[in-house]
Design a protein around this motif. Sequence first.
Motif, PDB file in Angstrom:
ATOM      1  N   MET A   1       0.857  -1.177   0.000  1.00  0.00           N
ATOM      2  CA  MET A   1       0.000   0.000   0.000  1.00  0.00           C
ATOM      3  C   MET A   1       0.898   1.233   0.000  1.00  0.00           C
ATOM      4  O   MET A   1       1.814   1.345   0.797  1.00  0.00           O
ATOM      5  CB  MET A   1      -0.890  -0.024   1.236  1.00  0.00           C
ATOM      6  CG  MET A   1      -1.888   1.101   1.342  1.00  0.00           C
ATOM      7  SD  MET A   1      -3.205   1.093   0.123  1.00  0.00           S
ATOM      8  CE  MET A   1      -4.006  -0.447   0.469  1.00  0.00           C
ATOM      9  N   ARG A   2       0.576   2.172  -0.864  1.00  0.00           N
ATOM     10  CA  ARG A   2       1.331   3.423  -0.946  1.00  0.00           C
ATOM     11  C   ARG A   2       0.399   4.571  -0.564  1.00  0.00           C
ATOM     12  O   ARG A   2      -0.782   4.563  -0.903  1.00  0.00           O
ATOM     13  CB  ARG A   2       1.886   3.612  -2.347  1.00  0.00           C
ATOM     14  CG  ARG A   2       2.875   2.486  -2.700  1.00  0.00           C
ATOM     15  CD  ARG A   2       3.238   2.512  -4.137  1.00  0.00           C
ATOM     16  NE  ARG A   2       4.189   3.606  -4.372  1.00  0.00           N
ATOM     17  CZ  ARG A   2       4.720   3.853  -5.566  1.00  0.00           C
ATOM     18  NH1 ARG A   2       4.391   3.130  -6.607  1.00  0.00           N
ATOM     19  NH2 ARG A   2       5.569   4.846  -5.712  1.00  0.00           N
ATOM     20  N   TYR A   3       0.942   5.538   0.163  1.00  0.00           N
ATOM     21  CA  TYR A   3       0.189   6.724   0.578  1.00  0.00           C
ATOM     22  C   TYR A   3       0.608   7.898  -0.294  1.00  0.00           C
ATOM     23  O   TYR A   3       1.774   8.022  -0.673  1.00  0.00           O
ATOM     24  CB  TYR A   3       0.468   7.057   2.039  1.00  0.00           C
ATOM     25  CG  TYR A   3       0.043   5.980   3.004  1.00  0.00           C
ATOM     26  CD1 TYR A   3      -1.300   5.753   3.261  1.00  0.00           C
ATOM     27  CD2 TYR A   3       0.980   5.185   3.655  1.00  0.00           C
ATOM     28  CE1 TYR A   3      -1.703   4.773   4.146  1.00  0.00           C
ATOM     29  CE2 TYR A   3       0.587   4.199   4.545  1.00  0.00           C
ATOM     30  CZ  TYR A   3      -0.754   3.998   4.783  1.00  0.00           C
ATOM     31  OH  TYR A   3      -1.152   3.023   5.660  1.00  0.00           O
ATOM     32  N   GLY A  17      -5.623  13.558  -0.056  1.00  0.00           N
ATOM     33  CA  GLY A  17      -4.709  12.439  -0.262  1.00  0.00           C
ATOM     34  C   GLY A  17      -5.454  11.133  -0.281  1.00  0.00           C
ATOM     35  O   GLY A  17      -6.679  11.089  -0.266  1.00  0.00           O
ATOM     36  N   GLY A  18      -4.700  10.044  -0.307  1.00  0.00           N
ATOM     37  CA  GLY A  18      -5.311   8.732  -0.336  1.00  0.00           C
ATOM     38  C   GLY A  18      -4.272   7.646  -0.243  1.00  0.00           C
ATOM     39  O   GLY A  18      -3.103   7.891   0.058  1.00  0.00           O
ATOM     40  N   SER A  19      -4.710   6.437  -0.531  1.00  0.00           N
ATOM     41  CA  SER A  19      -3.797   5.298  -0.526  1.00  0.00           C
ATOM     42  C   SER A  19      -4.233   4.330  -1.611  1.00  0.00           C
ATOM     43  O   SER A  19      -5.398   4.295  -2.013  1.00  0.00           O
ATOM     44  CB  SER A  19      -3.803   4.612   0.840  1.00  0.00           C
ATOM     45  OG  SER A  19      -5.088   4.115   1.148  1.00  0.00           O
ATOM     46  N   ASP A  31       5.042   9.384   3.540  1.00  0.00           N
ATOM     47  CA  ASP A  31       5.477   8.273   4.391  1.00  0.00           C
ATOM     48  C   ASP A  31       4.486   7.892   5.486  1.00  0.00           C
ATOM     49  O   ASP A  31       4.869   7.377   6.521  1.00  0.00           O
ATOM     50  CB  ASP A  31       6.844   8.565   4.997  1.00  0.00           C
ATOM     51  CG  ASP A  31       6.828   9.774   5.922  1.00  0.00           C
ATOM     52  OD1 ASP A  31       5.764  10.396   6.069  1.00  0.00           O
ATOM     53  OD2 ASP A  31       7.880  10.083   6.502  1.00  0.00           O
ATOM     54  N   GLY A  32       3.215   8.137   5.277  1.00  0.00           N
ATOM     55  CA  GLY A  32       2.208   7.763   6.259  1.00  0.00           C
ATOM     56  C   GLY A  32       0.832   8.125   5.751  1.00  0.00           C
ATOM     57  O   GLY A  32       0.686   8.715   4.682  1.00  0.00           O
ATOM     58  N   PRO A  33      -0.195   7.771   6.519  1.00  0.00           N
ATOM     59  CA  PRO A  33      -1.567   8.086   6.101  1.00  0.00           C
ATOM     60  C   PRO A  33      -1.746   9.589   5.845  1.00  0.00           C
ATOM     61  O   PRO A  33      -1.212  10.416   6.593  1.00  0.00           O
ATOM     62  CB  PRO A  33      -2.417   7.633   7.289  1.00  0.00           C
ATOM     63  CG  PRO A  33      -1.563   6.690   8.056  1.00  0.00           C
ATOM     64  CD  PRO A  33      -0.147   7.109   7.817  1.00  0.00           C
ATOM     65  N   PRO A  34      -2.476   9.950   4.806  1.00  0.00           N
ATOM     66  CA  PRO A  34      -2.660  11.364   4.464  1.00  0.00           C
ATOM     67  C   PRO A  34      -3.212  12.218   5.607  1.00  0.00           C
ATOM     68  O   PRO A  34      -2.853  13.391   5.729  1.00  0.00           O
ATOM     69  CB  PRO A  34      -3.634  11.328   3.289  1.00  0.00           C
ATOM     70  CG  PRO A  34      -3.433   9.992   2.681  1.00  0.00           C
ATOM     71  CD  PRO A  34      -3.110   9.083   3.822  1.00  0.00           C
TER      72      PRO A  34
END
Length: 131
Positions: A1-3, A17-19, A31-34
């Motif tokens: 999974m990429r953020y 943002g999103g994933s 480098d983490g949840p939006p």
Amino acid sequence: MRYFLEFDETGTYVTGGGSGPEVPEGFVECDGPPRKFQGHYLNTEGLLVPRKQTPSLVQIDGGWSITFDEILYVQVRDDKLGHVLFHRDAADPSDSPFEFEFDAGTYCVEAHYPLPALPTSQTIEVANDQD
């Protein structure tokens, strides 16, 4: 999974943002949840840093007050009628605090420090004082 993050048209302020498995075109990997980066902006060194929060109106004895330590834009309007009751484009910190008394009604208060600060918008409900 990429953020990944979405920025405004200037490429400065995080707007979403999103994933997913891939980073969509026009988004930037992070480098983490939006949600971790909401309220951030890219500074001149290219680092994501939190934006300063503009102060909000607070209730005080007999009314409302906003205290500020930078140049401030503030507008108070009657939410029902849309009339602007108070407006300052560049209030100087030496004028702080602004204090308000409201009649019964609903009011919208918008305030912001200069960019990159986050603006505030509040709805104030004032009830009739009935003894």
